[in-house]
Every structure is written in C-alpha cells, then in structure tokens.
Motif scaffolding. Structure first.
Motif, PDB file in Angstrom:
ATOM      1  N   UNK A  99       0.818  -1.223   0.000  1.00 46.54           N
ATOM      2  CA  UNK A  99       0.000   0.000   0.000  1.00 46.54           C
ATOM      3  C   UNK A  99       0.843   1.260   0.000  1.00 46.54           C
ATOM      4  N   UNK A 100       2.120   1.132   0.367  1.00 42.59           N
ATOM      5  CA  UNK A 100       2.953   2.310   0.514  1.00 42.59           C
ATOM      6  C   UNK A 100       4.114   2.397  -0.485  1.00 42.59           C
ATOM      7  N   UNK A 101       4.152   1.453  -1.440  1.00 40.98           N
ATOM      8  CA  UNK A 101       5.208   1.498  -2.461  1.00 40.98           C
ATOM      9  C   UNK A 101       4.771   0.689  -3.683  1.00 40.98           C
ATOM     10  N   UNK A 102       5.505   0.832  -4.779  1.00 37.14           N
ATOM     11  CA  UNK A 102       5.113   0.136  -6.016  1.00 37.14           C
ATOM     12  C   UNK A 102       5.180  -1.393  -5.863  1.00 37.14           C
TER      13      UNK A 102
END
Length: 141
Positions: free
Chosen positions: A117-120
């Motif tokens: 959810x916080x990075x590719x």
C-alpha cells in the motif's frame, strides 16, 4: 497433452459502437474477464494472500488481433491457453470465435507481484500453489 480453458461471452449492447459492432477496447475487458474466470476455476484468485503477503498479477503486455466483426448479442467462444510460465510471469493466448469462425486473437502477459500500500509492486517468483494448478495448462511444443 495440455489442458485448455473454454468459456463464452455474449456481446452486450454496451460493448458495441454505433454500428452495433463490438468495439475493439471491449476485447481487452473480455480477455481479462476470461483470465480471471480461468484462475478462479482453479480455486485461486488474481489477488491472493500467500504466506502473509498480498500477491497480484499486473499486466505488462496486452494485444489483440481482429479477424472478423462481432455484433451485439453474438455469443463468442473464448479459448484460453497458457503459452508461457516464466520465473514470475504468465503469458496467455485467448482465441475468440463465433460458431467456429475466428473473431479475434488476444495475448496477455502478467507478472506475479507483491502488492504494497505504501510502495510500487515488486516482482516475485510464482508461488508453488499457482505453479501446481497452472502447469497442466501450459502448451508444450
């Protein structure tokens, strides 16, 4: 001999242009729908939790070659074959036909990825659970 997945789709009014012919972009929706149906038929999901990690299969390539027009309310046979299993990728061919007449041939390649959810997304090797159920569908030459 490899297994093949076969299903059908009816061309809906919303999938056609003003001439009542199936719009080219609709084939891409159908290809994804057939792929997801195939994966679900194997008891898997294109969005899974494996070993506490979210796994999904983003597309990295998709194309479609059109052979003949499909029209509103035509029933299309869709034949999915698995053409390649890589370390982290899958490639499919989906043949669409109407009463034995070729309509379109699609190709899709997707990559197995950890989804955060916080990075590719990050590519990851295909889980054994997927390899076990997919391998019988791999076309061998």
């Amino acid at each position: 001999m490899s297994q093949v997945y076969i299903t059908q789709r009816m061309v809906e009014f919303a999938d056609t242009d003003m001439a009542g012919i199936m719009h080219f972009a609709s084939f891409f929706h159908y290809m994804e729908s057939v792929e997801h149906e195939f994966i679900r038929s194997l008891g898997m999901s294109v969005y899974s939790q494996i070993n506490g990690q979210s796994i999904s299969f983003p597309r990295v390539s998709a194309k479609c070659e059109f052979k003949s027009p499909a029209k509103c309310e035509d029933v299309l046979d869709a034949r999915l074959i698995l053409t390649r299993i890589g370390r982290s990728s899958l490639s499919y061919q989906i043949d669409f036909s109407r009463m034995g007449q070729p309509v379109a041939v699609g190709e899709v390649t997707c990559v197995c990825c950890h989804i955060y959810h916080d990075r590719p997304p990050e590519s990851t090797p295909l889980p054994d659970e997927f390899l076990e159920v997919l391998t019988p569908f791999l076309v061998t030459t």
